[in-house]
Enzyme design. Structure first.
Site, PDB file in Angstrom:
ATOM      1  N   TYR A  56      43.879  45.083   5.944  1.00  0.00           N
ATOM      2  CA  TYR A  56      44.276  43.736   6.137  1.00  0.00           C
ATOM      3  C   TYR A  56      44.846  43.128   4.628  1.00  0.00           C
ATOM      4  CZ  TYR A  56      44.359  38.857   7.846  1.00  0.00           C
ATOM      5  OH  TYR A  56      44.812  37.649   7.945  1.00  0.00           O
ATOM      6  N   ASP A  97      41.205  21.241   3.282  1.00  0.00           N
ATOM      7  CA  ASP A  97      42.174  21.660   4.644  1.00  0.00           C
ATOM      8  C   ASP A  97      43.619  21.928   3.836  1.00  0.00           C
ATOM      9  OD1 ASP A  97      43.732  21.175   6.792  1.00  0.00           O
ATOM     10  OD2 ASP A  97      43.045  19.346   7.302  1.00  0.00           O
ATOM     11  N   GLY A  98      43.646  23.151   4.473  1.00  0.00           N
ATOM     12  CA  GLY A  98      45.179  23.830   3.887  1.00  0.00           C
ATOM     13  C   GLY A  98      46.569  23.157   4.519  1.00  0.00           C
ATOM     14  N   ASP A 149      45.997  33.185   5.373  1.00  0.00           N
ATOM     15  CA  ASP A 149      45.066  34.037   6.215  1.00  0.00           C
ATOM     16  C   ASP A 149      44.212  33.295   7.212  1.00  0.00           C
ATOM     17  OD1 ASP A 149      43.171  36.048   6.979  1.00  0.00           O
ATOM     18  OD2 ASP A 149      42.118  36.081   5.053  1.00  0.00           O
ATOM     19  N   SER A 150      44.861  33.032   8.349  1.00  0.00           N
ATOM     20  CA  SER A 150      44.270  32.159   9.254  1.00  0.00           C
ATOM     21  C   SER A 150      43.286  32.623  10.056  1.00  0.00           C
ATOM     22  CB  SER A 150      45.375  31.259  10.164  1.00  0.00           C
ATOM     23  OG  SER A 150      45.945  32.149  10.938  1.00  0.00           O
TER      24      SER A 150
END
Length: 286
Positions: A91, A132-133, A151-152
Site C-alpha cells: 500500500y 484537519d487535512g 491516505d484517507s
C-alpha cells in the site's frame, strides 16, 4: 516537503453496551482480532493475537497495536486495520510511487495520513502539520504543490468529506498546473458504487488525466485497495507509463533500502482493470 496528519469499545461491546459482532463492530475474542464493518457486510477478517502492545484513545481515534502471529505488528484505529509490518509495502509504496514517479522532479509534496504512518520525519525538508487535512488544503495558497497524497480512512464519519467534490476542488486548487493527486479509492470487489462516484467527481474537477489503479493488500477487506490518480490541466501526465523507473541500482534504494513491492512493471500493471470494473469506471484514460 510538507506533511499533514489529519473508539474502540470494550472488547465485546459497542458504546451502547450491545454485542459488538452483531452490530458489525470489530472485536476481540480470546486470542483473535476480528474486523467487521457495515462497509463490508457479511464478512470479517481475523488475525491471531500473540500480544496486545498498546491500547488507548488519542484526541482523534481509539488506537490499538498488537503483535500478530502471521503479519507482525498491527495498527488498528477505531476497530479497522490500518497497517501491518508484513504487507504495508503493497500500500505505502504504491500510493507514493504511482504519483511521484509519474511527474518530473517533484519537490513540493503534501501528504494526508490518517493516522501518522509516514516515514522520514527527520528529513530537514519535511514540515509536519497535525490537524484537519480538509481545512489545511482549503487554506493552502493556489498552485502550491506538485503532488498531494491522501491516505484517507473509509468514507464514514469525518472522512466522508475526503470523498466529496468540494474536497477534490480544494486539492485541484492547491496543485500547480500538471500537478498530481493520489487518493485511497476503496475496493473494486466491495465498493464499486463509491468508486463510480469518485470517478465522476474527479472527471468534473481535474482537467488533466484521471485514472484508477489498484494493488493487493491481504489484510484489507477483499484483499485489494484502489487509488484515484488525477492531474490538473497543464503539462501532460501519463500515469500508466512512469517518467522515473526505480530499480535496484537507484541511489534511493542504496541509501534507504530496496523497495519490497513497487517496480516499473507493477506500476503499469496497476492500471489494468477487470472487465466488471471497466464497465463501471469506463476508459482508464482521460
Amino acid at each position: 516537503m510538507e506533511e499533514v496528519i489529519t473508539k474502540r469499545p470494550r472488547e465485546d461491546e459497542d458504546n451502547n453496551g450491545n454485542d459488538a459482532a452483531a452490530n458489525g463492530i470489530s472485536s476481540i475474542i480470546p486470542g483473535w482480532f476480528s474486523e467487521m464493518s457495515p462497509m463490508w457486510p457479511g464478512e470479517a477478517h481475523s488475525l491471531k493475537i500473540e500480544e496486545i502492545l498498546y491500547q488507548g484513545k488519542s484526541e482523534y481515534q481509539d488506537v490499538m497495536v498488537f503483535q500478530s502471529a502471521t503479519y507482525g505488528k498491527v495498527l488498528v484505529l477505531d476497530g479497522v486495520i490500518q497497517v501491518t509490518q508484513r504487507d504495508e509495502c503493497a500500500y505505502q509504496e504504491m500510493i507514493t510511487h504511482l504519483p511521484l514517479c509519474s511527474i518530473q522532479n517533484p519537490k513540493k509534496v503534501s501528504k494526508q495520513f490518517f493516522p501518522n504512518l509516514a516515514v522520514g520525519f527527520e528529513d530537514p525538508r519535511v514540515n509536519l502539520h497535525i490537524g484537519d487535512g480538509v481545512a489545511f488544503l482549503k487554506n493552502a495558497p493556489e498552485g502550491t504543490y506538485d503532488a498531494v497524497i491522501v491516505d484517507s480512512s473509509d468514507p464514514i464519519g469525518p472522512a466522508q468529506e475526503l470523498f466529496e467534490k468540494p474536497f477534490f476542488e480544494s486539492v485541484a486548487r492547491a496543485l500547480r498546473p500538471g500537478g498530481v493527486v493520489c487518493t485511497q479509492a476503496e475496493s473494486i470487489w466491495l465498493h464499486m458504487h463509491i468508486i463510480e462516484a469518485i470517478v465522476s467527481n474527479c472527471r468534473q474537477v481535474f482537467k488533466g488525466s484521471v485514472n484508477y489503479a489498484w494493488t493487493t493488500v491481504p489484510t484489507y477487506p477483499s484483499g485489494v485497495i484502489g487509488f484515484m490518480l488525477c492531474s490538473t490541466e497543464g503539462p501532460q501526465v501519463d500515469f500508466q507509463h512512469p517518467v522515473h523507473k526505480i530499480d535496484e541500482s537507484d541511489d534511493l534504494n542504496k541509501s534507504k533500502g530496496p523497495l519490497k513491492f513497487y517496480n516499473p512493471e507493477i506500476h503499469s500493471a496497476a492500471f489494468c482493470l477487470p472487465s466488471f470494473a471497466k464497465r463501471v469506471i469506463g476508459s482508464n484514460t482521460n
